[in-house]
Write an enzyme that holds these catalytic residues in place. Structure first.
Site, PDB file in Angstrom:
ATOM      1  N   HIS A 159      62.384  40.828  28.576  1.00  0.00           N
ATOM      2  CA  HIS A 159      62.240  39.369  28.640  1.00  0.00           C
ATOM      3  C   HIS A 159      60.775  38.967  28.426  1.00  0.00           C
ATOM      4  O   HIS A 159      60.487  38.045  27.640  1.00  0.00           O
ATOM      5  CB  HIS A 159      62.737  38.877  30.003  1.00  0.00           C
ATOM      6  CG  HIS A 159      62.536  37.417  30.236  1.00  0.00           C
ATOM      7  ND1 HIS A 159      63.509  36.486  29.955  1.00  0.00           N
ATOM      8  CD2 HIS A 159      61.472  36.723  30.731  1.00  0.00           C
ATOM      9  CE1 HIS A 159      63.054  35.281  30.258  1.00  0.00           C
ATOM     10  NE2 HIS A 159      61.828  35.399  30.741  1.00  0.00           N
ATOM     11  N   GLU A 160      59.850  39.658  29.101  1.00  0.00           N
ATOM     12  CA  GLU A 160      58.430  39.321  28.963  1.00  0.00           C
ATOM     13  C   GLU A 160      57.923  39.614  27.555  1.00  0.00           C
ATOM     14  O   GLU A 160      57.108  38.851  27.011  1.00  0.00           O
ATOM     15  CB  GLU A 160      57.599  40.085  30.002  1.00  0.00           C
ATOM     16  CG  GLU A 160      57.954  39.778  31.445  1.00  0.00           C
ATOM     17  CD  GLU A 160      57.881  38.304  31.774  1.00  0.00           C
ATOM     18  OE1 GLU A 160      56.989  37.616  31.243  1.00  0.00           O
ATOM     19  OE2 GLU A 160      58.731  37.828  32.557  1.00  0.00           O
ATOM     20  N   HIS A 203      58.621  36.720  25.318  1.00  0.00           N
ATOM     21  CA  HIS A 203      57.608  35.656  25.356  1.00  0.00           C
ATOM     22  C   HIS A 203      56.447  35.996  24.417  1.00  0.00           C
ATOM     23  O   HIS A 203      55.921  35.116  23.717  1.00  0.00           O
ATOM     24  CB  HIS A 203      57.081  35.475  26.778  1.00  0.00           C
ATOM     25  CG  HIS A 203      58.049  34.812  27.711  1.00  0.00           C
ATOM     26  ND1 HIS A 203      58.686  33.637  27.403  1.00  0.00           N
ATOM     27  CD2 HIS A 203      58.483  35.160  28.964  1.00  0.00           C
ATOM     28  CE1 HIS A 203      59.471  33.276  28.412  1.00  0.00           C
ATOM     29  NE2 HIS A 203      59.372  34.188  29.365  1.00  0.00           N
ATOM     30  N   GLU A 233      62.617  30.260  27.880  1.00  0.00           N
ATOM     31  CA  GLU A 233      63.248  31.240  28.767  1.00  0.00           C
ATOM     32  C   GLU A 233      64.559  31.755  28.168  1.00  0.00           C
ATOM     33  O   GLU A 233      64.856  32.951  28.223  1.00  0.00           O
ATOM     34  CB  GLU A 233      63.498  30.626  30.145  1.00  0.00           C
ATOM     35  CG  GLU A 233      62.242  30.355  30.950  1.00  0.00           C
ATOM     36  CD  GLU A 233      61.422  31.608  31.175  1.00  0.00           C
ATOM     37  OE1 GLU A 233      62.009  32.647  31.572  1.00  0.00           O
ATOM     38  OE2 GLU A 233      60.205  31.556  30.947  1.00  0.00           O
TER      39      GLU A 233
END
Length: 426
Positions: free
Chosen positions: A282-283, A286, A362
């Protein structure tokens, strides 16, 4: 004649009354929900659900109380001209030391307002940390550390704030009608500088950052290589958040050569390796989609709008006189302080827009993690339950306050993306 005072008070009250209305809606929803929601009934016990509800209600009550006190103190500060008093006191002190110029006077005014803000905030943060958080088992902070944090953060605020304020006043007085442009350049420079010095010099004053190591590090570096993230012992860290509380988080920040991913030690201790890799996926999402840069650009649009509007009103004597000051010649800082009350509705609109984009980012980061092969949302549920996170939100409340989608929104989105991923990779 434009009555800036009435407009400012009206906007201020309208914003807070709407916030109280949203709190009421959320409180009513929590009160009426007595059973575990359908989407997570097989994942959480009734006992843990009840505790989650109690924690959510306690935080909401705290927020409502602090907002009510903020409204009352702000109205009292207008009724009893607190800001003009501080400004006049600043002049007296500046004259006593022999430097009654605008910059020195503004520095005193800034120090007074920061000091009052810090002192009045301490009882609330103390209650939150040592009573509310303690009650639900999250507080791990000692009172010594609490005091140390307050002292360091206040010194940093004043230490960085006074030079920046002095430079801003000089630029505004020098630049005339183009002040918005030159002040924006100053803020861009400060932002870029803070991105560089914050992880190296500021954060270590509060926490210890340890490079991730062992088998977990090898797995993270392998995943980073897949996505093209420049991972090394200087880019992925574990932070000792457990000395303050039991909450868990992970975040990515930085631009250019200062990119970092930080994992709370509480997170590392709670999740297994596969779940931690899902968080990292997930990071990395980003990072790959440049979300930090995009958010920074949104903030710049906000700043330019704010500064341009300020440049139109800075010399309007009515703005100053209606709040108890003499004229626009009083101070740039006084003008900015008053303008921010007037600007609050536009500020709120920009905050809502930034929240919309943040929620979108997100979802995109979750989608990216699915494409990496992390095909469930177990880590989200596990984190949410350990955090005693609220399981239901009023849609208006969530849209107004949250920069992240709710648990059910993220879970449903991941389920849809997983289904598409499996079809595509049959």
């Amino acid at each position: 004649m434009v009555n800036y005072f009435i407009i400012s008070i009206s906007f201020f009250l309208l914003e807070h009354f709407y916030s109280f209305y949203l709190n009421f809606r959320q409180s009513k929803l929590l009160k009426n929900l007595t059973k575990v929601p359908e989407y997570c009934k097989d994942r959480i016990t009734q006992e843990d659900f009840k505790k989650s509800q109690e924690y959510s209600k306690a935080k909401l009550d705290y927020k409502t109380l602090t907002s009510t006190i903020q409204v009352l103190t702000t109205l009292l500060s207008f009724y009893y001209p607190v800001y003009p008093y501080f400004w006049n006191l600043s002049l007296e002190l500046a004259e006593k030391i022999g430097y009654p110029n605008e910059i020195i006077r503004s520095c005193f005014f800034f120090a007074f307002t920061v000091g009052v803000s810090v002192i009045t905030e301490i009882p609330f943060s103390y209650y939150y940390q040592f009573i509310l958080e303690e009650k639900f088992g999250y507080n791990r902070m000692t009172r010594t550390l609490f005091i140390k944090d307050k002292i360091i953060s206040t010194l940093l605020m004043i230490g960085f704030g006074l030079p920046i304020l002095s430079l801003a006043i000089f630029i505004i007085n020098w630049s005339g009608p183009q002040l918005w442009f030159y002040c924006w350049l100053l803020l861009v420079a400060i932002t870029l500088l803070s991105i560089t010095i914050y992880p190296t010099f500021i954060q270590p004053l509060f926490n210890k950052f340890t490079p991730v190591d062992g088998e977990l590090a090898e797995s993270i570096f392998a995943l980073a290589k897949r996505v093209g993230f420049p991972a090394s012992k200087d880019t992925i860290f574990v932070v000792d958040n457990s000395k303050r509380d039991g909450h868990m988080n992970a975040y990515f920040y930085g631009l250019f050569g200062t990119k970092r991913i930080v994992l709370y030690d509480t997170l590392v201790n709670e999740l297994d390796k596969e779940e931690l890799l899902a968080v990292m996926g997930h990071e990395f999402g980003h990072y790959k989609m440049s979300h930090t840069l995009k958010q920074m650009l949104l903030v710049q649009v906000h700043l330019v709008t704010l500064l341009y509007a300020f440049s139109l009103l800075i010399n309007d004597d009515q703005l100053y006189q209606q709040f108890g000051f003499v004229s626009s010649k009083d101070s740039v800082l006084v003008g900015l302080t008053l303008f921010m009350f007037l600007y609050s509705p536009i500020d709120r609109i920009f905050s809502l827009l930034i929240n919309i984009f943040s929620r979108k980012y997100e979802f995109q980061a979750d989608d990216f993690a699915v494409e990496l092969g992390f095909l469930n949302s177990n880590h989200l549920f596990k984190l949410h339950f350990k955090e005693l996170g609220c399981l239901v939100y009023d849609p208006l409340y969530s849209a107004y306050h949250h920069s992240h989608p709710t648990l059910v929104e993220r879970s449903n989105n991941i389920d849809k993306k997983v289904a598409l991923y499996k079809l595509k990779n049959k």
